[in-house]
Every structure is written in C-alpha cells, then in structure tokens.
Write a protein that holds these residues in place. Structure first.
Motif, PDB file in Angstrom:
ATOM      1  N   GLY A 191       1.508  10.764   0.407  1.00 41.13           N
ATOM      2  CA  GLY A 191       2.567  11.691   0.757  1.00 41.13           C
ATOM      3  C   GLY A 191       3.905  11.223   0.225  1.00 41.13           C
ATOM      4  N   LYS A 192       4.915  12.037   0.462  1.00 41.45           N
ATOM      5  CA  LYS A 192       6.264  11.750  -0.024  1.00 41.45           C
ATOM      6  C   LYS A 192       7.072  11.051   1.053  1.00 41.45           C
ATOM      7  CE  LYS A 192       8.094  14.753  -2.563  1.00 41.45           C
ATOM      8  NZ  LYS A 192       8.730  15.687  -3.419  1.00 41.45           N
ATOM      9  N   VAL A 193       7.743   9.967   0.669  1.00 37.41           N
ATOM     10  CA  VAL A 193       8.626   9.261   1.593  1.00 37.41           C
ATOM     11  C   VAL A 193       9.903  10.086   1.713  1.00 37.41           C
ATOM     12  CG1 VAL A 193       9.978   7.177   1.980  1.00 37.41           C
ATOM     13  CG2 VAL A 193       7.675   6.994   1.061  1.00 37.41           C
ATOM     14  N   THR A 194      10.180  10.567   2.922  1.00 34.32           N
ATOM     15  CA  THR A 194      11.356  11.420   3.126  1.00 34.32           C
ATOM     16  C   THR A 194      12.498  10.697   3.819  1.00 34.32           C
ATOM     17  OG1 THR A 194      10.444  12.251   5.197  1.00 34.32           O
ATOM     18  CG2 THR A 194       9.987  13.541   3.208  1.00 34.32           C
ATOM     19  N   GLU A 195      12.194   9.540   4.445  1.00 34.34           N
ATOM     20  CA  GLU A 195      13.240   8.802   5.146  1.00 34.34           C
ATOM     21  C   GLU A 195      12.853   7.330   5.223  1.00 34.34           C
ATOM     22  OE1 GLU A 195      15.461   8.910   9.500  1.00 34.34           O
ATOM     23  OE2 GLU A 195      14.094  10.536   8.959  1.00 34.34           O
ATOM     24  N   ILE A 196      13.865   6.474   5.110  1.00 35.64           N
ATOM     25  CA  ILE A 196      13.658   5.037   5.241  1.00 35.64           C
ATOM     26  C   ILE A 196      14.611   4.529   6.309  1.00 35.64           C
ATOM     27  CG2 ILE A 196      13.823   2.807   4.076  1.00 35.64           C
ATOM     28  CD1 ILE A 196      13.284   4.311   1.430  1.00 35.64           C
ATOM     29  N   VAL A 197      14.053   3.838   7.323  1.00 31.99           N
ATOM     30  CA  VAL A 197      14.879   3.222   8.357  1.00 31.99           C
ATOM     31  C   VAL A 197      14.617   1.716   8.336  1.00 31.99           C
ATOM     32  CG1 VAL A 197      15.056   5.280   9.809  1.00 31.99           C
ATOM     33  CG2 VAL A 197      13.141   3.736  10.121  1.00 31.99           C
ATOM     34  N   ALA A 257      10.751   1.074   9.300  1.00 30.75           N
ATOM     35  CA  ALA A 257       9.715   2.082   9.111  1.00 30.75           C
ATOM     36  C   ALA A 257      10.104   3.075   8.020  1.00 30.75           C
ATOM     37  CB  ALA A 257       9.476   2.834  10.426  1.00 30.75           C
ATOM     38  N   ILE A 258       9.119   3.867   7.637  1.00 31.73           N
ATOM     39  CA  ILE A 258       9.349   4.972   6.705  1.00 31.73           C
ATOM     40  C   ILE A 258       8.776   6.235   7.337  1.00 31.73           C
ATOM     41  CG2 ILE A 258       9.343   3.571   4.598  1.00 31.73           C
ATOM     42  CD1 ILE A 258       6.400   4.358   4.183  1.00 31.73           C
ATOM     43  N   VAL A 259       9.253   7.379   6.863  1.00 33.18           N
ATOM     44  CA  VAL A 259       8.670   8.651   7.260  1.00 33.18           C
ATOM     45  C   VAL A 259       7.996   9.219   6.016  1.00 33.18           C
ATOM     46  CG1 VAL A 259       9.102  10.991   8.091  1.00 33.18           C
ATOM     47  CG2 VAL A 259      10.400   9.068   9.041  1.00 33.18           C
ATOM     48  N   GLY A 309       3.420  19.026   5.402  1.00 32.28           N
ATOM     49  CA  GLY A 309       4.459  19.544   6.269  1.00 32.28           C
ATOM     50  C   GLY A 309       4.675  18.761   7.551  1.00 32.28           C
ATOM     51  N   ILE A 310       3.983  17.640   7.724  1.00 33.18           N
ATOM     52  CA  ILE A 310       4.145  16.812   8.917  1.00 33.18           C
ATOM     53  C   ILE A 310       4.735  15.473   8.487  1.00 33.18           C
ATOM     54  CG2 ILE A 310       2.986  15.661  10.851  1.00 33.18           C
ATOM     55  CD1 ILE A 310       0.780  17.802  10.620  1.00 33.18           C
ATOM     56  N   GLY A 311       5.782  15.021   9.194  1.00 32.75           N
ATOM     57  CA  GLY A 311       6.401  13.723   8.899  1.00 32.75           C
ATOM     58  C   GLY A 311       5.832  12.649   9.822  1.00 32.75           C
ATOM     59  N   TYR A 312       5.186  11.661   9.240  1.00 31.97           N
ATOM     60  CA  TYR A 312       4.580  10.561  10.001  1.00 31.97           C
ATOM     61  C   TYR A 312       5.504   9.357   9.963  1.00 31.97           C
ATOM     62  CZ  TYR A 312       0.272  13.303   9.662  1.00 31.97           C
ATOM     63  OH  TYR A 312      -0.672  14.289   9.753  1.00 31.97           O
ATOM     64  N   LEU A 313       5.848   8.827  11.142  1.00 32.00           N
ATOM     65  CA  LEU A 313       6.649   7.611  11.228  1.00 32.00           C
ATOM     66  C   LEU A 313       5.685   6.432  11.098  1.00 32.00           C
ATOM     67  CD1 LEU A 313       9.445   6.296  11.796  1.00 32.00           C
ATOM     68  CD2 LEU A 313       8.753   6.194  14.187  1.00 32.00           C
ATOM     69  N   ILE A 314       5.882   5.631  10.048  1.00 30.46           N
ATOM     70  CA  ILE A 314       4.972   4.527   9.752  1.00 30.46           C
ATOM     71  C   ILE A 314       5.755   3.222   9.737  1.00 30.46           C
ATOM     72  CG2 ILE A 314       3.344   3.585   8.078  1.00 30.46           C
ATOM     73  CD1 ILE A 314       2.936   6.496   7.070  1.00 30.46           C
ATOM     74  N   ASN A 315       5.427   2.309  10.654  1.00 29.67           N
ATOM     75  CA  ASN A 315       6.028   0.971  10.665  1.00 29.67           C
ATOM     76  C   ASN A 315       5.492   0.206   9.459  1.00 29.67           C
ATOM     77  OD1 ASN A 315       7.364   1.012  13.375  1.00 29.67           O
ATOM     78  ND2 ASN A 315       5.261   1.436  13.986  1.00 29.67           N
ATOM     79  N   LEU A 368       1.563   3.961  13.966  1.00 28.48           N
ATOM     80  CA  LEU A 368       0.984   3.787  12.640  1.00 28.48           C
ATOM     81  C   LEU A 368       1.695   2.637  11.940  1.00 28.48           C
ATOM     82  CD1 LEU A 368       0.668   7.458  11.295  1.00 28.48           C
ATOM     83  CD2 LEU A 368      -1.189   5.922  11.938  1.00 28.48           C
ATOM     84  N   PHE A 369       0.909   1.795  11.275  1.00 29.90           N
ATOM     85  CA  PHE A 369       1.435   0.697  10.474  1.00 29.90           C
ATOM     86  C   PHE A 369       0.950   0.919   9.057  1.00 29.90           C
ATOM     87  CE2 PHE A 369       1.205  -0.689  14.806  1.00 29.90           C
ATOM     88  CZ  PHE A 369       2.400  -1.366  14.994  1.00 29.90           C
ATOM     89  N   GLY A 370       1.874   0.829   8.089  1.00 33.06           N
ATOM     90  CA  GLY A 370       1.511   1.146   6.717  1.00 33.06           C
ATOM     91  C   GLY A 370       1.832   0.024   5.743  1.00 33.06           C
ATOM     92  N   PHE A 371       1.044  -0.015   4.650  1.00 30.71           N
ATOM     93  CA  PHE A 371       1.162  -1.089   3.662  1.00 30.71           C
ATOM     94  C   PHE A 371       1.010  -0.514   2.262  1.00 30.71           C
ATOM     95  CE2 PHE A 371      -0.717  -2.342   7.619  1.00 30.71           C
ATOM     96  CZ  PHE A 371       0.144  -3.342   8.030  1.00 30.71           C
ATOM     97  N   LYS A 372       1.707  -1.124   1.310  1.00 25.32           N
ATOM     98  CA  LYS A 372       1.640  -0.674  -0.080  1.00 25.32           C
ATOM     99  C   LYS A 372       0.324  -1.033  -0.747  1.00 25.32           C
ATOM    100  CE  LYS A 372       5.445   0.159  -2.758  1.00 25.32           C
ATOM    101  NZ  LYS A 372       6.545  -0.182  -3.633  1.00 25.32           N
ATOM    102  N   THR A 373      -0.309  -2.138  -0.321  1.00 25.05           N
ATOM    103  CA  THR A 373      -1.560  -2.577  -0.951  1.00 25.05           C
ATOM    104  C   THR A 373      -2.646  -2.803   0.099  1.00 25.05           C
ATOM    105  OG1 THR A 373      -1.048  -4.940  -0.798  1.00 25.05           O
ATOM    106  CG2 THR A 373      -0.250  -3.780  -2.766  1.00 25.05           C
ATOM    107  N   LYS A 374      -3.898  -2.752  -0.365  1.00 27.21           N
ATOM    108  CA  LYS A 374      -5.031  -3.046   0.515  1.00 27.21           C
ATOM    109  C   LYS A 374      -4.979  -4.491   0.993  1.00 27.21           C
ATOM    110  CE  LYS A 374      -8.769  -0.048  -1.004  1.00 27.21           C
ATOM    111  NZ  LYS A 374     -10.086  -0.006  -1.643  1.00 27.21           N
TER     112      LYS A 374
END
Length: 185
Positions: A7-13, A16-18, A23-29, A57-63
């Motif tokens: 998906g597309k990153v729409t926000e960076i805090v 976390a990222i969104v 059409g749904i924004g997921y908040l991912i730590n 949700l926790f997200g990572f760039k690589t496996k």
C-alpha cells in the motif's frame, strides 16, 4: 494473521506509519518510520498483536527484520514495544553476533535492556539466530567498541583518540577494559 501488506504510505509519525490499502489507512508501528517516504508504495511485512484491550500492527521493510522481531519477542520479558528500538538501533548481523558471542555490553546499549534481560536474550536465542546470506557477518570491532563507550557516557572526541590505541584483535570485552584503562590515564 497478516503476512504483509502492499500500500501507499500516507503519513509518517515518530514511531509509526499509516499505509493506505483499498481506502483504509492502517496504523503500523515500525522500528524506523523515516526509512519510508510519504506517497510511495511499499510491501510492509506485518505482525499483528491482539490483546484484550488493544489490536496492534507492527511492520518491517524486510522479512529478515520481521524474523528477528519474532525471535526477540519470544524472549521472556521482552515485548513488541521493547523489540522495536532494538531493531531500529542495531543491525541484524550485529544483534545476532552479539547474542551468539554472549556480548552483554552490546545488548545493554539498547533502551530498557538491562543485564538481566540481556542474559535472558542470550539464554533464549543463542544459536537460534541465523545470519542472512550475503550480509557481512563481522561486526567492525572499532564501531562496536565506540557504541559501547558512547553507552557508558564518553564523548565522541575522547573515544576516537582511545580507539586508535586499543588492540582490535582482542575480544570486545577485553577491548572495553583496555579502553577504560586508557581513559583513566
């Protein structure tokens, strides 16, 4: 359980990222949200934590980051919110190497990791972490020594002078002892 999301990153805090997907924004730590760019599409590897009062949700760039995260949270006393800063501030090979060589000083440099938890990490994970093929498995001893000394409160300028005088062939624990002796002179 989710494996990944595209998906597309729409926000960076700050922590976390969104990611917008259908059409749904997921908040991912995530360990390092600033590794992502707003407006770009990414494949984010996910871990979902479900508690009685919270779904995260926790997200990572690589496996590889995700696999290390899963191993870290399997350690008694180390939860997802403590594992993220470890991945953010350390390299995968550096963390694996420190655990396999029982380098408590390296592990204690991470936020909220004391001696007891560092020993628990070694007990639970030693020999279970594999280093990614193609990644440099050797941790530069001068860089590791610098990180330990920074963690002990010494200044960057002081450290540079001392590191030049330390025998880098020694194990890291001996290098630290030698450096501390040089600081006392």
């Amino acid at each position: 359980m989710y494996n990944y999301m595209i998906g597309k990153v729409t926000e960076i805090v700050s922590n976390a990222i969104v990611v917008e997907n259908n059409g749904i924004g997921y908040l991912i730590n995530t360990p390092n949200p600033f590794a992502f760019e707003e407006g770009k599409d990414y494949k984010v590897y996910l871990y979902q934590q479900i508690k009685e009062d919270e779904h995260s949700l926790f997200g990572f760039k690589t496996k590889e980051e995700k696999e290390l995260f899963l191993k870290l949270i399997s350690v008694k006393g180390l939860g997802p919110k403590m594992a993220l800063p470890i991945i953010a501030t350390g390299s995968i090979s550096g963390i694996s190497d420190a655990i396999n060589r029982e380098n408590i000083l390296y592990l204690k440099k991470f936020p909220k990791i004391g001696e007891k938890l560092a020993k628990q990490m070694i007990l639970d994970l030693k020999g279970k972490l594999t280093v990614i093929e193609g990644e440099d498995t050797s941790v530069d001893s001068s860089e590791e020594l610098k990180e330990v000394l920074l963690g002990l409160g010494y200044k960057d300028k002081e450290i540079k002078n001392v590191i030049l005088k330390v025998n880098r062939e020694l194990p890291i624990e001996e290098q630290v002892k030698e450096a501390l002796k040089l600081f006392l002179k």
